[in-house]
Design an enzyme around this catalytic site. Structure first.
Site, PDB file in Angstrom:
ATOM      1  N   GLU A  22     -10.313   8.178   0.957  1.00 21.89           N
ATOM      2  CA  GLU A  22      -9.054   7.732   0.358  1.00 21.89           C
ATOM      3  C   GLU A  22      -8.322   8.900  -0.298  1.00 21.89           C
ATOM      4  O   GLU A  22      -7.123   9.110  -0.082  1.00 21.89           O
ATOM      5  CB  GLU A  22      -9.348   6.643  -0.688  1.00 21.89           C
ATOM      6  N   ASP A  82      -4.752  10.433   0.899  1.00 23.40           N
ATOM      7  CA  ASP A  82      -3.591  10.393   0.004  1.00 23.40           C
ATOM      8  C   ASP A  82      -2.995  11.783  -0.191  1.00 23.40           C
ATOM      9  O   ASP A  82      -1.779  11.968  -0.120  1.00 23.40           O
ATOM     10  CB  ASP A  82      -3.986   9.819  -1.364  1.00 23.40           C
ATOM     11  N   SER A 100      -3.268   2.034   2.885  1.00 18.40           N
ATOM     12  CA  SER A 100      -3.596   3.263   2.166  1.00 18.40           C
ATOM     13  C   SER A 100      -2.961   4.470   2.801  1.00 18.40           C
ATOM     14  O   SER A 100      -2.754   5.483   2.142  1.00 18.40           O
ATOM     15  CB  SER A 100      -5.104   3.518   2.237  1.00 18.40           C
ATOM     16  N   ASP A 152      14.504  -1.688  10.771  1.00 20.47           N
ATOM     17  CA  ASP A 152      13.987  -3.060  10.684  1.00 20.47           C
ATOM     18  C   ASP A 152      12.874  -3.234  11.724  1.00 20.47           C
ATOM     19  O   ASP A 152      13.050  -2.870  12.883  1.00 20.47           O
ATOM     20  CB  ASP A 152      15.133  -4.048  10.942  1.00 20.47           C
ATOM     21  N   ASP A 197      10.910  -9.338   5.787  1.00 20.58           N
ATOM     22  CA  ASP A 197       9.834 -10.294   6.061  1.00 20.58           C
ATOM     23  C   ASP A 197       8.585  -9.866   5.294  1.00 20.58           C
ATOM     24  O   ASP A 197       8.435  -8.696   4.951  1.00 20.58           O
ATOM     25  CB  ASP A 197       9.548 -10.385   7.571  1.00 20.58           C
TER      26      ASP A 197
END
Ligand SMILES: *[C@@H]1O[C@H](CO)[C@@H](O)[C@H](O)[C@H]1NC(C)=O
Length: 590
Positions: free
Chosen positions: A299, A303, A510, A552, A573
């Site tokens: 992680e 990142d 993530s 979109d 949405d």
């Protein structure tokens, strides 16, 4: 002898049943769970002499005004747009009323605690004191137990319910640790390694490192594996050179056991962003956080590599928040009483300068976070926005909900499971996409409607047109009047991440959150280099004047809870939000 001491005791008790005694012994319940939270089991009663840091969150007297002001300064149509607050200005809103301070101090004194011995945040809204289990039990009319997290083997001291003297309910928002079981280790990191997606070979990486990166050409390999070149082409940042690196900053929030590796970042740059070789990141250790370069976390590396991969050479900081209390542990003593958000957020808000962009890739099912705790954390995130920071959170990797999706209020009803902090209306929640022509929603992309927080006005038009289009579908499974998320999305699978020198394919929201954070950090750079203020809280902007700055996403869905989930379509949405960012378009709109 016995008899006389009994009499004396009786007299003493009579004397003590003065108003003071009644005042602080008249308990009423603050929060309770119907059952032990999912994934945890009762291990033993907590040892009476076990000592931990108790945090008292005092009611912030001006918090409603702070939020109203936040909405104004974040509204591009408002005269004060972009006028963020300094640390001191924010503290004028977050400080408790003198009556609340007085009431809590008298309560502490009643329990033999000298109010001058406790730690307070600069504005005084958080009070921290070291207490024993026995003392905490007396103060909160409760019993603490040791609970074990089955999956991680972690032990924590928590309670299934707590109370406060009636009078203090008007003065105290939350006490921690009490009924929030989420901890640094048990919290969900929203990533997973994809063993079925073959990472790029050395030859492919070499080829990629030579290819020029342009806004126009998205390499075809990006349909399967993602590198910074893919994202910079797809989201149109390739032609931009940061110009405000003296003031602009980016931050990554990391938690216990996750460290970003500096050598891996250089390997990553050599392969995927040769012009950034030599650029590194700062590490800030929060509350005993560590920075063991020996064991990089997927992680943390993801990142750091993908924020920097997009925003380099913008200065980047990895915040490593610790959680081990500074006392002796033995086999029986639990090793972690700290909670994930409070340490980090109180630390950050006490700083004079805070990064203008912040990304966090952790979360919990909203229902596992007590409402009082969630509200306090969400208010702190609003405070960060008021200071001028854009706060991104991954929206979760379980579509509309993972597991059995049963409610934990004793009724065991199956409902979609919103994720927190994505459900907090003051953060920008990031969902996930895949594919390049067209880019589509990815099935794990977390999305839904909060059961705690109401639909904020900035998104009510977008959300109501989605809800209207849905008709009666999923009635009862989600909360039509709740804050809806995600707000935006970005690619979320096949990310090529260097971990321990080797390239792995990683997926999850993530990956999406640092990607969007990198892009908005460049937008902050653009504004700052034009002499404007940072973007701060972006939601009112992106749902109004900047909504055409997103691609979109109109296909794909996010199944979960045994249901087909929501479907991405034209407009906002709850799978991909407003869509994926187009930097060049956004540059013209911010
Ligand atoms: C729906 O959200 C509102 C906040 O708008 C909350 O007060 C309410 O309890 C929620 N209802 C359900 C059924 O979750």
């Amino acid at each position: 002898m016995l008899w006389s001491s009994f009499l004396l005791l009786g007299v003493a008790q009579l004397a003590l049943s003065s108003p003071l005694v009644k005042r602080f012994e008249d308990f009423s319940e603050k929060h309770s769970w119907a059952d032990i939270p999912n994934g945890w089991e009762h291990k033993a009663a907590a040892p009476a002499d076990y000592v931990f840091d108790m945090r008292i969150g005092l009611k912030q007297y001006g918090i409603d005004d702070l939020i109203e002001n936040l909405m104004e300064i974040s509204d591009p149509y408002h005269a004060r747009y972009g006028q963020h607050l300094s640390k001191e200005e924010v503290e004028a809103f977050t400080a408790p009323h003198a009556n609340s301070v007085g009431a809590v101090d008298e309560w502490l004194e009643f329990h033999g605690i000298d109010p001058s011995s406790v730690k307070r945040t600069p504005a005084g809204e958080w009070v921290t004191l070291r207490v024993s289990v026995a003392q905490a039990e007396r103060m909160l009319g409760t019993k603490y137990n040791v609970y074990r997290h089955a999956k991680s083997g972690e032990d924590v001291v928590r309670t299934l319910s707590y109370s406060l003297p009636k009078e203090l309910h008007n003065h105290v928002d939350v006490i921690a640790p009490t009924t929030y079981f989420g901890t640094l280790r048990s919290m969900k990191a929203t990533n997973f390694v994809q063993h079925d997606v073959k990472p790029l070979s050395a030859a492919e990486i070499h080829e990629a490192s030579l290819a020029p990166v342009s806004n126009a050409a998205v390499p075809s390999s990006c349909a399967r594996t993602i590198t910074p070149a893919c994202l910079r082409a797809l989201y149109n940042t390739a032609a931009y050179t940061p110009a405000a690196t003296g003031t602009n900053k980016l931050g990554v929030a990391g938690y216990l056991g996750e460290f970003a590796n500096t050598a891996d970042l250089q390997t990553f740059f050599k392969s995927f962003r040769t012009d950034a070789v030599g650029t590194s990141f700062n590490v800030v250790l929060v509350n005993g956080g560590q920075n063991s370069q020996g064991t990089p976390g997927v992680e943390a590396n993801l990142d750091i590599q993908y924020t920097t991969g997009i925003s380099a050479p913008t200065p980047n900081t990895y915040y490593s928040t610790g959680g081990s209390p500074p006392f002796q542990s033995d086999t029986f003593t639990p090793t972690n009483t700290n909670e994930p958000y409070l340490d980090f957020l109180t630390f950050l808000l006490a700083q004079t300068t805070i990064p203008q962009t912040l990304t966090t890739s952790y979360g919990d099912d909203e229902q596992t976070v007590p409402l009082d705790y969630a509200t306090s954390v969400c208010n702190m995130l609003a405070t960060l926005g008021s200071r001028g920071t854009t706060v991104f959170f991954s929206s979760g990797d379980e579509g509309v909900g993972g597991g059995d999706c049963k409610t934990n209020d004793g009724t065991n009803k199956v409902i979609f499971q919103p994720a927190f902090p994505a459900s907090c209306p003051f953060v920008t929640a990031v969902g996930a996409t895949t594919g390049i022509s067209p880019e589509q929603a990815i099935s794990f992309s977390g999305g839904g409607f909060s059961r705690y927080f109401a639909t904020p006005s900035y998104q009510s038009a977008a959300v109501s047109s989605f809800v209207t289009g849905l008709g009666t579908k999923f009635n009862g499974l989600f909360n039509k009047t709740g804050r809806a998320y995600p707000d935006v999305a970005a690619q979320g699978q096949g990310f090529q991440v260097v971990v321990g020198g080797r390239v792995e394919s990683v997926a999850g929201t993530s990956a999406s959150s640092p990607t969007v954070a990198g892009i908005f950090s460049l937008l902050n750079d653009f504004r700052l280099s034009q002499g404007k203020t940072a973007l701060g809280f972006i939601n009112p902007l992106i749902y109004s004047t900047a909504k055409t700055g997103f691609n979109d996403i109109t296909s794909g869905s996010n199944p979960g809870c045994g249901q087909t989930g929501f479907t991405a379509g034209t407009g906002w949405d709850p799978v991909t939000g407003l869509g994926t960012p187009d930097f060049v378009k956004l540059q013209a709109l911010v």
